[in-house]
Structure formats: C-alpha cells, structure tokens
Design an enzyme around this catalytic site. Structure first.
Site, PDB file in Angstrom:
ATOM      1  N   CYS A   1       1.496   4.167  -0.351  1.00 58.32           N
ATOM      2  CA  CYS A   1       0.441   3.382   0.885  1.00 58.32           C
ATOM      3  C   CYS A   1       1.142   1.897   1.025  1.00 58.32           C
ATOM      4  CB  CYS A   1      -1.021   3.434   0.222  1.00 58.32           C
ATOM      5  SG  CYS A   1      -2.011   3.103   1.473  1.00 58.32           S
TER       6      CYS A   1
ATOM      7  N   HIS B   1      -2.179   8.600  -0.178  1.00 55.01           N
ATOM      8  CA  HIS B   1      -2.320   8.537  -1.688  1.00 55.01           C
ATOM      9  C   HIS B   1      -2.140   9.746  -2.212  1.00 55.01           C
ATOM     10  CE1 HIS B   1      -3.775   4.471  -1.596  1.00 55.01           C
ATOM     11  NE2 HIS B   1      -4.316   4.639  -0.548  1.00 55.01           N
TER      12      HIS B   1
ATOM     13  N   GLU C   1      -2.210  10.315  -5.404  1.00 55.24           N
ATOM     14  CA  GLU C   1      -3.167  10.281  -6.615  1.00 55.24           C
ATOM     15  C   GLU C   1      -4.641  10.627  -6.191  1.00 55.24           C
ATOM     16  OE1 GLU C   1      -3.469   6.028  -4.730  1.00 55.24           O
ATOM     17  OE2 GLU C   1      -1.950   7.801  -5.094  1.00 55.24           O
TER      18      GLU C   1
END
EC number: 4.3.2.10
Length: 226
Positions: free
Chosen positions: A95, A206, A208
């Site tokens: 990001c 992202h 994650e």
C-alpha cells in the site's frame, strides 16, 4: 537421529525469517498475522540491524505519503531498503509502503520526496468515487512470480492515490537493466497495482486483507527468499 527428527530439522531450517518494519505506520499486526499464517517467522521491529539481516523485509504503510516518509526516515528506513537491495536482499512494500518507493508523492498540495527506487509520481486517482475501497481484479504481466496461480483473482484495495504512469515499464525503454514487471488495475483510470523488480516487489492492494488470494501471493513471495 531418527528419520522423524531429520524431517523436523529440515522443516525448521526452511522457515523464512521476515521483519515487518515498524516506523509508526499502521497495519503492522495484520501483516504479521498474515505472514505467520503462511509459515514465516515474523518479527515486528524498528531495529535497522534486524531489518538488514532478515531473509525478507516487509514495508507496510497506511495514511499520507509525507507522514510515512517522515516515519521511515526516523528509523533509517530508506538506507535499510537501499542496503538490502544493493545486496540483492528481498523487500516487499504494501500500500503506502509501495508508494514511498517511488520518487515523489503529491497529496493535498504537498509535494514530498520518496525513496526514489523507481521513477514516478504518486498522485490522486482520476475516478468518480474515491477512495477506491474494496475488491478489484488486476492485470499481471506474463510470467509473474508474485501472481503465479492467481489468474482472475480479486484483491482488497483502500486508497485514493496511486501511480498512473510508470516510465520504466513503457514499451521501448532500453538500458542495461531489465524493466520492472508491472501489474495494473483500473478504478476510473489505470494505476500500478504491483511491481516486481529483482529483489524489490510491491503491491498497492493489501495482500494481508485479501483472503486466500493474498495468502497465495505472500506464499509466492516467501518462496523467492533465500
């Protein structure tokens, strides 16, 4: 030593040590959890020596470009990143952690210098709705390592700024170095969603927060670590 013990030693030796760089930006713990879930030995720290010595370094980031750069400089982050890359040691930006790898960021009228690993400017996206928040497909280049096995998958984005032009990726660019492999996405117009450039990789989205697709991408990255 038993056969079972030999297998255990082999599996432990294969675990990759990853540092998530703590420079005051958010999203550290979700990155830590996601990397741990796919088998990495993860440490969250601001210690430059630990960041230099790890098998892989992850640079997350949320918020404003200039503020992230201030925090990164406070922990000697640009120098750590540069030293790792000079030695061919992998770095993954996520990001705003991807955005600060470029030359400049222009947000709210503030023009700030980035790490300068790539030419290009982070600027407001041209889109009818901002922020760009939610799931989106991406267009990885042929032969991508990060996106291997991830054709047509969606990833989770939260941002209003991005890199809309990447000079090193343009057709016809020549030189001694292999041009970066760039993944693009669209929200209003086209922007850089990922970069693979030797030991330096990055994603605007992202991983994650991107479910199984994000976990596979992180696994692909871990598999590139020595």
């Amino acid at each position: 030593m038993t056969a079972g013990r030999r297998r255990l030693v082999g599996s432990v030796a294969a675990v990759k040590k990853v540092v998530v760089l703590d420079y005051g930006s958010g999203n550290l713990r979700s990155a830590e959890r996601a990397l741990s879930r796919v088998g990495a030995d993860v440490t969250v720290t601001a210690d430059p020596q630990a960041a230099l010595e790890a098998d892989g370094l992850v640079v997350p980031g949320v918020g404003a470009f200039a503020a992230c750069m201030d925090g990164l400089r406070a922990v000697d982050g640009p120098k750590v990143i540069g030293r790792r890359l000079a030695g061919g040691r992998p770095v993954l930006g996520i990001c705003v952690g991807m955005q600060i790898l470029f030359e400049r960021g222009v947000e709210h009228g503030q023009d700030a210098d980035g790490c300068g690993e790539w030419p290009g400017v982070v600027e407001p996206l041209q889109a009818p709705v901002l922020p760009h928040m939610g799931w989106n497909t991406v267009q990885p280049p042929e032969g991508s390592t990060l996106f291997a096995g991830l054709a047509d998958q969606r990833f989770y984005f939260v941002h209003s700024y991005g890199v809309r032009e990447f000079p090193l990726a343009e057709a016809g660019v020549t030189g001694r170095l292999t041009p970066p492999a760039v993944t693009w996405a669209e929200h209003g117009d086209r922007f850089v969603a990922g970069v693979e450039n030797g030991p330096l990789s990055a994603t605007q989205f992202h991983p994650e927060k991107s479910g199984d697709a994000g976990a596979q991408l992180l696994t692909n990255w871990l598999d590139t670590l020595d």
